[in-house]
Design a protein around this motif. Structure first.
Motif, short mmCIF file in Angstrom:
data_model
loop_
_atom_site.label_atom_id
_atom_site.label_comp_id
_atom_site.label_asym_id
_atom_site.label_seq_id
_atom_site.Cartn_x
_atom_site.Cartn_y
_atom_site.Cartn_z
N GLY A 165 0.83 -1.20 0.00
CA GLY A 165 0.00 0.00 0.00
C GLY A 165 0.86 1.25 0.00
O GLY A 165 0.47 2.30 -0.52
N GLN A 166 2.07 1.13 0.56
CA GLN A 166 3.00 2.26 0.58
C GLN A 166 3.44 2.68 -0.83
O GLN A 166 3.96 3.77 -1.01
N ALA A 167 3.23 1.83 -1.81
CA ALA A 167 3.56 2.19 -3.19
C ALA A 167 2.58 3.22 -3.74
O ALA A 167 2.88 3.90 -4.72
N HIS A 168 1.42 3.33 -3.12
CA HIS A 168 0.33 4.15 -3.66
C HIS A 168 -0.07 5.31 -2.78
O HIS A 168 -0.96 6.08 -3.14
N ARG A 169 0.51 5.42 -1.62
CA ARG A 169 0.19 6.52 -0.72
C ARG A 169 1.46 6.91 0.03
O ARG A 169 2.44 6.19 0.01
N THR A 170 1.38 8.01 0.71
CA THR A 170 2.55 8.46 1.44
C THR A 170 2.24 8.59 2.93
O THR A 170 1.07 8.67 3.32
N TYR B 97 11.16 2.95 2.17
CA TYR B 97 10.34 1.80 1.80
C TYR B 97 9.29 2.15 0.75
O TYR B 97 9.15 1.46 -0.26
N GLY B 98 8.54 3.21 0.95
CA GLY B 98 7.46 3.59 0.04
C GLY B 98 7.92 3.81 -1.40
O GLY B 98 7.36 3.23 -2.33
N PRO B 99 8.94 4.65 -1.61
CA PRO B 99 9.41 4.84 -2.99
C PRO B 99 9.93 3.56 -3.65
O PRO B 99 9.74 3.36 -4.85
N ILE B 100 10.57 2.69 -2.87
CA ILE B 100 11.03 1.42 -3.45
C ILE B 100 9.85 0.56 -3.86
O ILE B 100 9.84 -0.04 -4.94
N LYS B 101 8.82 0.49 -3.03
CA LYS B 101 7.64 -0.31 -3.37
C LYS B 101 6.93 0.27 -4.60
O LYS B 101 6.40 -0.47 -5.43
N SER B 102 6.94 1.58 -4.74
CA SER B 102 6.40 2.21 -5.94
C SER B 102 7.21 1.80 -7.16
O SER B 102 6.66 1.52 -8.23
N ALA B 103 8.51 1.72 -7.00
CA ALA B 103 9.38 1.26 -8.10
C ALA B 103 9.08 -0.20 -8.46
O ALA B 103 9.16 -0.57 -9.64
N ASN B 104 8.73 -1.03 -7.47
CA ASN B 104 8.36 -2.43 -7.77
C ASN B 104 7.14 -2.49 -8.68
O ASN B 104 7.06 -3.35 -9.57
N VAL B 105 6.19 -1.58 -8.48
CA VAL B 105 5.02 -1.51 -9.35
C VAL B 105 5.46 -1.15 -10.78
O VAL B 105 5.03 -1.78 -11.75
N MET B 106 6.34 -0.17 -10.89
CA MET B 106 6.82 0.24 -12.22
C MET B 106 7.66 -0.85 -12.88
O MET B 106 7.61 -1.00 -14.10
N GLN B 107 8.42 -1.60 -12.09
CA GLN B 107 9.15 -2.74 -12.65
C GLN B 107 8.17 -3.67 -13.35
O GLN B 107 8.40 -4.10 -14.48
N GLU C 225 7.59 -5.32 -21.83
CA GLU C 225 8.81 -5.85 -22.47
C GLU C 225 8.67 -7.32 -22.88
O GLU C 225 9.16 -7.71 -23.93
N TYR C 226 8.01 -8.13 -22.06
CA TYR C 226 8.02 -9.57 -22.28
C TYR C 226 6.67 -10.18 -22.67
O TYR C 226 6.58 -11.40 -22.85
N ALA C 227 5.66 -9.37 -22.84
CA ALA C 227 4.32 -9.90 -23.17
C ALA C 227 4.33 -10.70 -24.46
O ALA C 227 3.67 -11.74 -24.55
N ARG C 228 5.05 -10.25 -25.45
CA ARG C 228 5.08 -10.94 -26.75
C ARG C 228 5.79 -12.28 -26.69
O ARG C 228 5.75 -13.04 -27.65
N GLU C 229 6.44 -12.54 -25.55
CA GLU C 229 7.13 -13.83 -25.39
C GLU C 229 6.37 -14.75 -24.45
O GLU C 229 6.92 -15.72 -23.95
N GLY C 230 5.08 -14.42 -24.23
CA GLY C 230 4.22 -15.28 -23.42
C GLY C 230 4.42 -15.15 -21.93
O GLY C 230 3.95 -16.00 -21.17
N ILE C 231 5.08 -14.09 -21.50
CA ILE C 231 5.40 -13.91 -20.07
C ILE C 231 4.52 -12.79 -19.52
O ILE C 231 4.51 -11.68 -20.05
N ARG C 232 3.78 -13.11 -18.45
CA ARG C 232 2.97 -12.10 -17.77
C ARG C 232 3.70 -11.61 -16.54
O ARG C 232 4.31 -12.40 -15.82
N VAL C 233 3.64 -10.31 -16.34
CA VAL C 233 4.27 -9.70 -15.17
C VAL C 233 3.23 -8.80 -14.52
O VAL C 233 2.58 -8.02 -15.19
N LEU C 234 3.11 -8.94 -13.20
CA LEU C 234 2.13 -8.14 -12.49
C LEU C 234 2.64 -7.80 -11.11
O LEU C 234 3.60 -8.38 -10.63
N SER C 235 2.00 -6.81 -10.51
CA SER C 235 2.34 -6.48 -9.12
C SER C 235 1.08 -6.61 -8.28
O SER C 235 -0.04 -6.45 -8.78
N VAL C 236 1.28 -6.90 -7.02
CA VAL C 236 0.19 -7.02 -6.06
C VAL C 236 0.54 -6.11 -4.89
O VAL C 236 1.64 -6.18 -4.35
N SER C 237 -0.39 -5.23 -4.55
CA SER C 237 -0.17 -4.31 -3.42
C SER C 237 -1.14 -4.61 -2.29
O SER C 237 -2.22 -5.06 -2.49
#
Length: 188
Positions: A147-152, A159-169, A176-188
């Motif tokens: 939740g720290q990725a989405h609020r301050t 911690y918060g800015p790093i978790k926000s970066a995990n969402v952007m990753q 980047e990898y969707a066309r190769e059959g790879i799904r990437v998602l984040s869960v907050s």
């Protein structure tokens, strides 16, 4: 009213859960174990003696995600055992007590260790599994954020800015990898 039930079948899927020895990671690993997946718990701490002691389909591999060598060794062992990796759950993260203060009072050592584990660890593990997922033309990478990725709030300036970066990753890697059959998602 009757309650619903959702049962997942991950039979023969190979899953790596970083930080899976306790907390949220343990619950994630347990859910995959219950759904018949082959689960590798990659953590700096081993699971407790009682945890999964009578369970088949789960193995502990020591891994500090701040170490590229550890990350590559985990993936190599999984590939040696099963020849594939289907799911990576990037869950390993730290939030040491000394980080709960304004950033002008957080030591550079604490700041760097959190970046190494919470941000770079996700990248290291993803980079290690991606060649195999690309070859398979399938795979799922899940970045646990917060939740720290989405609020301050006060005193979570690292911690918060790093978790926000995990969402952007997850967003970037997903594109980047969707066309190769790879799904990437984040869960907050």
């Amino acid at each position: 009213r009757p309650s619903g039930n959702v049962i997942f079948d991950n039979r023969d899927r190979v899953v790596i859960v970083t930080g899976g020895s306790m907390g949220i990671g343990e619950a994630i690993a347990d859910a995959f174990i219950q759904s018949n997946a082959h689960v590798y718990v990659a953590d700096v701490e081993p699971p407790s003696d009682q945890q999964w002691s009578d369970t088949t389909g789960v193995a502990y591999l020591r891994c500090d995600t701040a170490s590229e060598t550890d990350c590559k060794a985990v993936v190599q062992k999984v590939i040696e055992d099963h020849g594939a990796v289907d799911v990576l759950v990037n869950n390993a993260a730290i939030q040491p007590p000394e980080s709960y203060q304004p950033i002008d009072r957080v030591s550079s050592e604490v700041w760097q260790r959190m970046i190494d584990v919470n941000l770079c660890g996700y990248m290291r593990m993803a980079a290690a599994v991606l060649p195999y997922m690309k070859e398979q033309q399938s795979g799922v990478i899940i970045n646990l954020a917060s939740g720290q990725a989405h609020r301050t709030a006060r005193e979570v300036g690292v911690y918060g800015p790093i978790k926000s970066a995990n969402v952007m990753q997850a967003r970037q890697w997903g594109v980047e990898y969707a066309r190769e059959g790879i799904r990437v998602l984040s869960v907050s």
